[in-house]
Write an enzyme that holds these catalytic residues in place. Structure first.
Site, PDB file in Angstrom:
ATOM      1  N   THR A 166       0.638  -7.539  -7.553  1.00  0.00           N
ATOM      2  CA  THR A 166      -0.688  -7.810  -6.985  1.00  0.00           C
ATOM      3  C   THR A 166      -1.621  -8.287  -8.086  1.00  0.00           C
ATOM      4  O   THR A 166      -1.499  -7.853  -9.228  1.00  0.00           O
ATOM      5  CB  THR A 166      -1.321  -6.561  -6.331  1.00  0.00           C
ATOM      6  OG1 THR A 166      -0.447  -6.064  -5.332  1.00  0.00           O
ATOM      7  CG2 THR A 166      -2.697  -6.802  -5.757  1.00  0.00           C
ATOM      8  N   GLY A 218      -0.367  -1.939  -7.412  1.00  0.00           N
ATOM      9  CA  GLY A 218       0.639  -0.883  -7.373  1.00  0.00           C
ATOM     10  C   GLY A 218       0.950  -0.461  -5.954  1.00  0.00           C
ATOM     11  O   GLY A 218       0.820  -1.257  -5.017  1.00  0.00           O
TER      12      GLY A 218
END
Ligand code: GLY
Length: 305
Positions: A166, A218
């Protein structure tokens, strides 16, 4: 003027700063920076080249939030468009909604003139297939679409691969306005339709000019369950320092069940332009660049298990 990003945002940080130097807004800068990460095929956690879901489909999530007005736009489980961050921005600007998912998001992207594109690269496809071969017999792999208990396989693949990638961008422009943006292809091998924290305002992304901004990378389930990005900003509002706010948000993970324990990292910026980043893993970093710097600097995150 400042840009703060997860380390994989380095490829876009100069472009984002150029936008601010040219008098652009924090929103323009965040979008410009994230678009370059989305187009980077080497990044297997964002946009083009992202690891696909269990069925081999690349599904993207993204959001953007304007700290001036608390307006936000987001897309989830979007297929076939390279720049979900730009579509999220259009949701914010063109609709009285915050989040569009799946086919509705794709219809809106087409309506706004975005071009469709194949996002599955050969490298990502090979990584996807290698992992599945380790987790399941050839007979199941050959007929994944028809598999009646897909859920058991996603769980087995996940057991060896927790966490994720991400990209996060936070920006504060010359007028002091703050914007936060997040884009991701989510967990590789996820169950089709799984949506992470990145498009959920308050979970993976939050910005409020009055206090600051935060965004997460995460294991998104952790940020969803504890409302991480909003928590950081709320802790700032309550008078905690940036470091205390980040540590407190990380502490909130301790209450989570083991199923939802994984790697989670935060980047944060306060209204005065102070920045920090946090992770429950050792040795992770983030990047930032101010208007006075020629190069971004990479700094360690506060390790807060
Ligand atoms: N943090 C990205 C995701 O979990 O989808």
């Amino acid at each position: 003027m400042i840009i703060v990003a997860s380390t994989n945002g380095k490829v876009g940080i100069w472009a984002a700063m150029e936008v601010l130097r040219g008098g652009g807004t924090a929103i323009d800068a965040v979008e410009a920076g994230i678009r370059l990460v989305e187009s980077n095929p080497e990044d297997t956690t964002v946009g083009l080249g992202g690891i696909p879901n269990l069925l081999g489909e690349v599904e993207l999530d993204a959001s953007i939030m304007d700290g001036r007005t608390l307006a936000a736009g987001a897309v989830a489980a979007l297929r076939g468009y390279e720049h979900p961050i730009s579509i999220a921005r259009k949701v914010m600007e063109e609709l009285p909604h915050v989040l569009l998912a799946g086919p509705g998001a794709e219809r809106f992207a087409a309506e706004m003139g975005f071009e469709r594109r194949e996002l599955l690269t050969e490298k990502a496809r090979q990584t996807w297939e290698e992992q599945l071969r380790k987790a399941m017999p050839e007979t199941v792999l050959a007929n994944l679409e028809g598999e009646p208990a897909l859920r058991q396989w996603v769980q087995r693949v996940r057991e060896s691969r927790r966490g994720g990638g991400t990209v996060n961008f936070l920006a504060q422009d010359a007028d002091g306005n703050i914007c936060a943006g997040v884009s991701t292809s989510g967990q590789g091998w996820k169950y089709p339709g799984r949506v992470g924290d990145s498009p959920l305002i308050g979970a993976g992304n939050y910005a409020d000019n009055r206090y600051g901004a935060a965004a997460c990378t995460g294991l998104g389930e952790m940020a969803i369950l504890t409302g991480t990005a909003h928590s950081v900003v709320l802790y700032l509002k309550m008078g905690l320092s940036l470091e205390e706010a980040g540590r407190q948000a990380m502490e909130d993970f301790h209450a989570l069940a083991d199923l939802y324990q994984g790697a989670l990292s935060i980047v944060a910026l306060d209204k005065d332009g102070h920045h920090a980043a946090f992770s429950n893993r050792e040795g992770t970093t983030y990047v930032y660049m101010t208007g006075e710097m020629d190069e971004p600097e990479e700094l360690p995150r506060v390790s807060a298990a």
